[in-house]
Write a protein that holds these residues in place. Sequence first.
Motif, PDB file in Angstrom:
ATOM      1  N   ASN A  30     -93.458 106.738 -10.671  1.00  0.00           N
ATOM      2  CA  ASN A  30     -92.887 107.644  -9.678  1.00  0.00           C
ATOM      3  C   ASN A  30     -92.375 106.872  -8.466  1.00  0.00           C
ATOM      4  N   PRO A  31     -91.272 106.142  -8.613  1.00  0.00           N
ATOM      5  CA  PRO A  31     -90.761 105.389  -7.472  1.00  0.00           C
ATOM      6  C   PRO A  31     -90.295 106.324  -6.357  1.00  0.00           C
ATOM      7  N   THR A  32     -90.598 105.939  -5.108  1.00  0.00           N
ATOM      8  CA  THR A  32     -90.242 106.765  -3.957  1.00  0.00           C
ATOM      9  C   THR A  32     -89.149 106.138  -3.099  1.00  0.00           C
ATOM     10  N   SER A  33     -88.618 105.002  -3.527  1.00  0.00           N
ATOM     11  CA  SER A  33     -87.521 104.341  -2.822  1.00  0.00           C
ATOM     12  C   SER A  33     -86.617 103.695  -3.867  1.00  0.00           C
ATOM     13  N   PRO A  34     -85.453 103.181  -3.473  1.00  0.00           N
ATOM     14  CA  PRO A  34     -84.563 102.597  -4.469  1.00  0.00           C
ATOM     15  C   PRO A  34     -85.228 101.515  -5.320  1.00  0.00           C
ATOM     16  N   LEU A  35     -86.093 100.701  -4.721  1.00  0.00           N
ATOM     17  CA  LEU A  35     -86.882  99.735  -5.476  1.00  0.00           C
ATOM     18  C   LEU A  35     -88.320  99.855  -4.998  1.00  0.00           C
ATOM     19  N   HIS A  36     -89.180 100.292  -5.888  1.00  0.00           N
ATOM     20  CA  HIS A  36     -90.596 100.527  -5.565  1.00  0.00           C
ATOM     21  C   HIS A  36     -91.425  99.641  -6.475  1.00  0.00           C
ATOM     22  N   ILE A  37     -92.176  98.706  -5.862  1.00  0.00           N
ATOM     23  CA  ILE A  37     -93.008  97.783  -6.628  1.00  0.00           C
ATOM     24  C   ILE A  37     -94.461  98.066  -6.284  1.00  0.00           C
ATOM     25  N   LYS A  38     -95.287  98.317  -7.297  1.00  0.00           N
ATOM     26  CA  LYS A  38     -96.707  98.575  -7.088  1.00  0.00           C
ATOM     27  C   LYS A  38     -97.510  97.545  -7.870  1.00  0.00           C
ATOM     28  N   VAL A  39     -98.474  96.934  -7.173  1.00  0.00           N
ATOM     29  CA  VAL A  39     -99.332  95.922  -7.774  1.00  0.00           C
ATOM     30  C   VAL A  39    -100.756  96.432  -7.740  1.00  0.00           C
ATOM     31  N   SER A  40    -101.488  96.217  -8.801  1.00  0.00           N
ATOM     32  CA  SER A  40    -102.889  96.643  -8.854  1.00  0.00           C
ATOM     33  C   SER A  40    -103.750  95.750  -7.976  1.00  0.00           C
ATOM     34  N   GLY A  41    -104.830  96.298  -7.452  1.00  0.00           N
ATOM     35  CA  GLY A  41    -105.757  95.520  -6.639  1.00  0.00           C
ATOM     36  C   GLY A  41    -105.425  95.595  -5.166  1.00  0.00           C
ATOM     37  N   SER A  42    -106.169  94.809  -4.378  1.00  0.00           N
ATOM     38  CA  SER A  42    -106.003  94.881  -2.927  1.00  0.00           C
ATOM     39  C   SER A  42    -105.350  93.644  -2.332  1.00  0.00           C
ATOM     40  N   GLY A  43    -104.909  92.721  -3.140  1.00  0.00           N
ATOM     41  CA  GLY A  43    -104.177  91.615  -2.545  1.00  0.00           C
ATOM     42  C   GLY A  43    -104.318  90.305  -3.262  1.00  0.00           C
ATOM     43  N   GLY A  44    -103.628  89.332  -2.708  1.00  0.00           N
ATOM     44  CA  GLY A  44    -103.675  87.992  -3.234  1.00  0.00           C
ATOM     45  C   GLY A  44    -102.634  87.695  -4.298  1.00  0.00           C
ATOM     46  N   SER A  45    -101.866  88.701  -4.720  1.00  0.00           N
ATOM     47  CA  SER A  45    -100.848  88.493  -5.745  1.00  0.00           C
ATOM     48  C   SER A  45     -99.465  88.597  -5.126  1.00  0.00           C
ATOM     49  N   ASN A  46     -98.561  87.750  -5.604  1.00  0.00           N
ATOM     50  CA  ASN A  46     -97.186  87.841  -5.143  1.00  0.00           C
ATOM     51  C   ASN A  46     -96.577  89.145  -5.626  1.00  0.00           C
ATOM     52  N   ILE A  47     -95.909  89.838  -4.714  1.00  0.00           N
ATOM     53  CA  ILE A  47     -95.209  91.071  -5.073  1.00  0.00           C
ATOM     54  C   ILE A  47     -93.863  90.712  -5.686  1.00  0.00           C
ATOM     55  N   PHE A  48     -93.128  89.830  -5.005  1.00  0.00           N
ATOM     56  CA  PHE A  48     -91.884  89.325  -5.564  1.00  0.00           C
ATOM     57  C   PHE A  48     -91.558  87.988  -4.928  1.00  0.00           C
ATOM     58  N   SER A  49     -90.622  87.285  -5.525  1.00  0.00           N
ATOM     59  CA  SER A  49     -90.221  85.962  -5.051  1.00  0.00           C
ATOM     60  C   SER A  49     -88.710  85.904  -4.944  1.00  0.00           C
ATOM     61  N   LEU A  50     -88.237  85.153  -3.961  1.00  0.00           N
ATOM     62  CA  LEU A  50     -86.818  84.836  -3.813  1.00  0.00           C
ATOM     63  C   LEU A  50     -86.696  83.328  -3.972  1.00  0.00           C
ATOM     64  N   GLU A  51     -85.798  82.901  -4.858  1.00  0.00           N
ATOM     65  CA  GLU A  51     -85.736  81.471  -5.165  1.00  0.00           C
ATOM     66  C   GLU A  51     -84.309  81.051  -5.439  1.00  0.00           C
ATOM     67  N   ASN A  52     -83.960  79.853  -4.954  1.00  0.00           N
ATOM     68  CA  ASN A  52     -82.720  79.214  -5.366  1.00  0.00           C
ATOM     69  C   ASN A  52     -83.078  77.844  -5.930  1.00  0.00           C
ATOM     70  N   ASP A  53     -82.116  76.935  -6.048  1.00  0.00           N
ATOM     71  CA  ASP A  53     -82.398  75.644  -6.684  1.00  0.00           C
ATOM     72  C   ASP A  53     -83.374  74.778  -5.892  1.00  0.00           C
ATOM     73  N   SER A  54     -83.495  75.006  -4.574  1.00  0.00           N
ATOM     74  CA  SER A  54     -84.334  74.112  -3.781  1.00  0.00           C
ATOM     75  C   SER A  54     -85.409  74.804  -2.945  1.00  0.00           C
ATOM     76  N   ASN A  55     -85.410  76.118  -2.879  1.00  0.00           N
ATOM     77  CA  ASN A  55     -86.389  76.827  -2.049  1.00  0.00           C
ATOM     78  C   ASN A  55     -86.942  78.043  -2.779  1.00  0.00           C
ATOM     79  N   LYS A  56     -88.188  78.382  -2.438  1.00  0.00           N
ATOM     80  CA  LYS A  56     -88.804  79.576  -3.003  1.00  0.00           C
ATOM     81  C   LYS A  56     -89.659  80.231  -1.925  1.00  0.00           C
ATOM     82  N   TYR A  57     -89.492  81.528  -1.755  1.00  0.00           N
ATOM     83  CA  TYR A  57     -90.314  82.310  -0.843  1.00  0.00           C
ATOM     84  C   TYR A  57     -90.981  83.425  -1.628  1.00  0.00           C
ATOM     85  N   ASP A  58     -92.288  83.568  -1.402  1.00  0.00           N
ATOM     86  CA  ASP A  58     -93.062  84.610  -2.053  1.00  0.00           C
ATOM     87  C   ASP A  58     -93.464  85.656  -1.024  1.00  0.00           C
TER      88      ASP A  58
END
Length: 108
Positions: free
Chosen positions: A21-49
């Motif tokens: 049941n997504p409530t926004s154009p992109l809705h990401i739900k992860v189980s648990g209370s934390g410590g896991s990357n929700i998503f990452s942005l990466e190019n050839d030389s940099n990565k942000y989680d």
Amino acid sequence: MPIRIIDNAVYSGRVGIGTNNPTSPLHIKVSGSGGSNIFSLENDSNKYDFRLNGSTLLIRDGSNDRVSVTSAGNVGIGTTSPNAKLEVKSNGSNIDEISLVHSGNTVK
């Protein structure tokens, strides 16, 4: 299983990852209370989680937490537990804590 869409079609509506049941154009739900990357942005030389750690959003560069936003609205740069609306913390003695630049003039 990865999802890959390669075509020229136009999709409208909402996309849910981890939720039916997504409530926004992109809705990401992860189980648990934390410590896991929700998503990452990466190019050839940099990565942000982007990760949720309890109620704090963390932006990470590799294994280092760079920016945090708490549920109280506090923003931390260089700290994961800011105690003010904006807290900037540096571990190096030769690093400017805050630098404001306007039209070539720098205020430190």
